[in-house]
Design a protein around this motif. Structure first.
Motif, PDB file in Angstrom:
ATOM      1  N   SER A  12     -33.028 -16.519  51.728  1.00 34.84           N
ATOM      2  CA  SER A  12     -34.191 -17.347  52.045  1.00 34.84           C
ATOM      3  C   SER A  12     -34.778 -18.018  50.812  1.00 34.84           C
ATOM      4  O   SER A  12     -35.489 -19.007  50.916  1.00 34.84           O
ATOM      5  N   SER A  13     -34.507 -17.477  49.630  1.00 39.97           N
ATOM      6  CA  SER A  13     -34.955 -18.092  48.386  1.00 39.97           C
ATOM      7  C   SER A  13     -34.050 -17.599  47.272  1.00 39.97           C
ATOM      8  O   SER A  13     -33.160 -16.781  47.494  1.00 39.97           O
ATOM      9  N   GLN A  14     -34.295 -18.099  46.074  1.00 41.05           N
ATOM     10  CA  GLN A  14     -33.419 -17.738  44.960  1.00 41.05           C
ATOM     11  C   GLN A  14     -33.367 -16.238  44.736  1.00 41.05           C
ATOM     12  O   GLN A  14     -32.329 -15.681  44.391  1.00 41.05           O
TER      13      GLN A  14
ATOM     14  N   SER B 256     -38.875 -10.882  43.975  1.00 47.12           N
ATOM     15  CA  SER B 256     -39.867 -11.883  43.590  1.00 47.12           C
ATOM     16  C   SER B 256     -41.023 -11.184  42.880  1.00 47.12           C
ATOM     17  O   SER B 256     -41.434 -10.100  43.272  1.00 47.12           O
TER      18      SER B 256
ATOM     19  N   ASN C   2     -41.809 -18.298  53.902  1.00 46.24           N
ATOM     20  CA  ASN C   2     -40.544 -18.773  54.464  1.00 46.24           C
ATOM     21  C   ASN C   2     -40.770 -19.760  55.593  1.00 46.24           C
ATOM     22  O   ASN C   2     -40.087 -20.789  55.681  1.00 46.24           O
TER      23      ASN C   2
ATOM     24  N   ARG D 273     -41.699 -22.935  54.100  1.00 46.14           N
ATOM     25  CA  ARG D 273     -40.571 -23.596  53.446  1.00 46.14           C
ATOM     26  C   ARG D 273     -39.664 -24.287  54.448  1.00 46.14           C
ATOM     27  O   ARG D 273     -39.262 -25.428  54.264  1.00 46.14           O
TER      28      ARG D 273
END
Length: 574
Positions: A29-31, A52, A296, A299
């Protein structure tokens, strides 16, 4: 930093309960955040690894997750090495804020190979590193600069632990060594002594042990009170050795998280709320998960909103052009009158005349009609009649196009409203599928029968007097909800704005009470774009009075017989 080394030990101990689970799907979902859908003993869960700094999560959750349509290259690499593999174990890297996750998966030749994930929960230095069985790095969420002199994190290099700190392990110190160390640090605050002397401690745990020993966390260390601190320290270490972890989090009066830990936190007093959780997954999901999901959702809805807004701007521009063209057609009666004047005076016109004067018999006024010298008098009359006929046909077509375009703008605005109020990834996925079916998105997989997302159930409430109220969460649900409702059920919708369809189910032939009506009206106002407003007007009628025009947009209905009421747009059940 509440996600300290000892907290990692607690989380690793809990996650081992899923050892042996099969990895079915992997999403990124993200880096710094991965979701592994795992299966074991008839149960499925989403294993979240989020390194994170703002939302550190290592948890198993049953909640759905938002995910991008196109996987990143890093996600594809994880799928290549881990998908369909087995989760073997979670191991705490002692005294470090690192958990090593062990997987067994088949390589290209079908041989089972071991793969490792090192989740480094180090605040702004957090990282997720994938290695092979020899701990050679395959990929990392954050790679180091090639010129780094220590601990380079790059694909192909061996994995190295962070540099050792000049502190003591809580498992390797005896009573005499502790007291000697405390004597050397006499005059220092007890919490600072623990934090600076022992590995795996966070400020919150250090303060809590000092609070447990002395009744407040700012007490200075002395040779006399160090023995009291030692007793608390020994009980604490014994609890760690026996894996006696107790997930707790502290919240303020607003419900915002203050701190969390693997021990009960008493230092914050009665002005805050300390909650105990059944698991660390539940703690982290509750403490960070809602924030993570909101991020999320924001985003993934951002791209969708951008697409919808593009189509809306295009439709609005088209609407302006259509209306301008329709305004031009307002001159069609003038063309007919001019044709009539030319026809009535055709006997007076000579070839080469540039105009003719005549009476408009509808207004009784004399007008001058320009003539084309290249045309005969009869052809000039035909020219005006052709313009009239063309404008008349165009006005009918333009009126239809304007009506359709206005309906499209209204529909797209409703999609934006539902997208902005979406509360879960599944709601976003349904809206995305709705857009794909309407031709606004080009993703063919969304309209495939095999991959079609099943419609989720509408929200369901029970009124104070025991009646059921159902609320649609998007246009697709609104259609399904209203289409399946009984003719005698009551339908509610905010007046003049976009919102959810609300259905109140009566108890047989009994008329709902005023309180039932009021609560359903408030729900219709709350689940609309006027949420939070006061004095919102809501229409309501029986379902039998609703009509769904053929070819109309999802969620669109018409009605003529209805009542209206004014309520505040708040949720009556909160």
């Amino acid at each position: 930093m509440a996600f300290d080394g000892l907290f990692c030990a607690a989380v690793a101990h809990e996650l081992n309960k899923w050892a042996g689970a099969r990895v079915e799907k992997i999403h990124q979902s993200s880096q710094n955040c991965f979701y592994f859908q795992i299966y074991r003993d008839g149960k499925r869960g989403n294993f979240v690894i989020s390194a994170s700094a703002a939302r550190p999560i290592l948890a198993i959750t049953e909640e759905s997750v938002a995910r991008p349509d196109t996987p990143t290259p890093l996600c594809m690499l994880y799928r290549k090495h881990l998908q369909n593999g087995r989760f073997v174990a979670a191991e705490w890297v002692e005294n470090e804020r690192i958990i090593k996750f062990i997987f067994d998966s088949a390589d290209e030749m079908g041989y089972i190979k071991r793969k490792l994930i090192f989740a480094e929960m180090m605040g702004k230095y957090s990282n997720i590193i994938l290695t092979d069985e020899n701990e050679r790095i395959l990929a990392a969420s954050s790679v180091s600069d090639i010129t780094a002199s220590v601990r380079r994190i790059m694909a192909g290099l061996p994995y190295e632990l962070p540099p050792k700190q000049d502190k003591h392990s809580v498992f390797d110190i005896d009573d005499n060594a502790f007291l000697q160390l405390a004597a050397e640090k006499s005059g220092m605050r007890a919490c600072d002594f623990l934090l600076k002397s022992f590995l795996g401690f966070s400020p919150v745990v250090s303060r809590e042990l000092a609070f447990s020993a002395f009744g407040e966390s700012e007490t200075e260390l002395t040779p006399e009170n160090s023995k009291k601190l030692l007793e608390v320290f020994k009980r604490f270490v014994e609890a760690i050795r026996s894996s006696d972890f107790k997930p707790h989090a502290v919240y303020d009066s607003e419900g915002d998280g203050i701190e969390y830990s693997f021990i009960k936190l008493s230092q914050y007093g009665v002005s805050s709320e300390c909650r105990e959780y059944e698991s660390f997954s539940a703690l982290l999901t509750d403490y960070f998960g809602k924030k993570e999901e909101a991020v999320n959702i924001g985003r993934y809805s951002r791209d969708m909103l951008k697409t919808v807004n593009t189509h809306l701007a295009r439709a609005q521009k088209k609407l302006v052009l259509l209306k301008n063209e329709l305004d031009d057609c307002s001159a069609m009666e003038e063309m007919r009158i001019k044709g009539d004047v030319v026809t009535a005076n055709i006997y007076r016109i000579r070839q080469g005349d540039t105009s003719v004067c005549g009476i408009d018999y509808e207004s009784g006024e004399e007008i001058t009609v320009p003539l084309d010298i290249a045309l005969t008098p009869a052809k000039n009359a035909q020219k005006y009649y052709k313009r009239y006929s063309k404008m008349k046909r165009a006005s009918v077509m333009l009126a239809e196009q304007i009506k359709k375009t206005e309906a499209e703008c209204d529909y797209l605005e409703s999609v934006i409203s539902f997208t902005e109020r979406a509360a879960s990834p599944q709601e976003l996925q349904e809206i995305k599928q709705e857009l794909a079916e309407g031709g606004y998105l080009s993703d063919k997989s969304l309209v495939s029968k095999k991959k079609k997302t099943p419609a989720s159930k509408p929200l369901c409430f029970t009124t104070t007097d025991g009646l059921t109220v159902r609320v649609g969460r998007n246009n697709r649900q609104n259609d399904s909800l209203t289409g399946s409702a009984e003719r005698n059920e009551l339908w509610f919708h905010i007046k003049g704005f976009h919102g959810s369809h609300v259905i109140l189910t009566p108890n047989g032939d009994e008329e709902p009470t005023d309180r039932d009506y009021n609560e359903a009206l408030m729900l219709a106002a709350y689940y609309s774009e006027k949420r939070g407003s006061r004095n919102v007007e809501v229409d309501y009628t029986r379902v039998r009075n609703l009509k769904k025009p053929a070819g109309s947009a999802p969620g669109f209905v018409t009605y003529e017989k209805y009542y209206s009421a004014v309520v505040d747009a708040v949720n009556p059940f909160e």
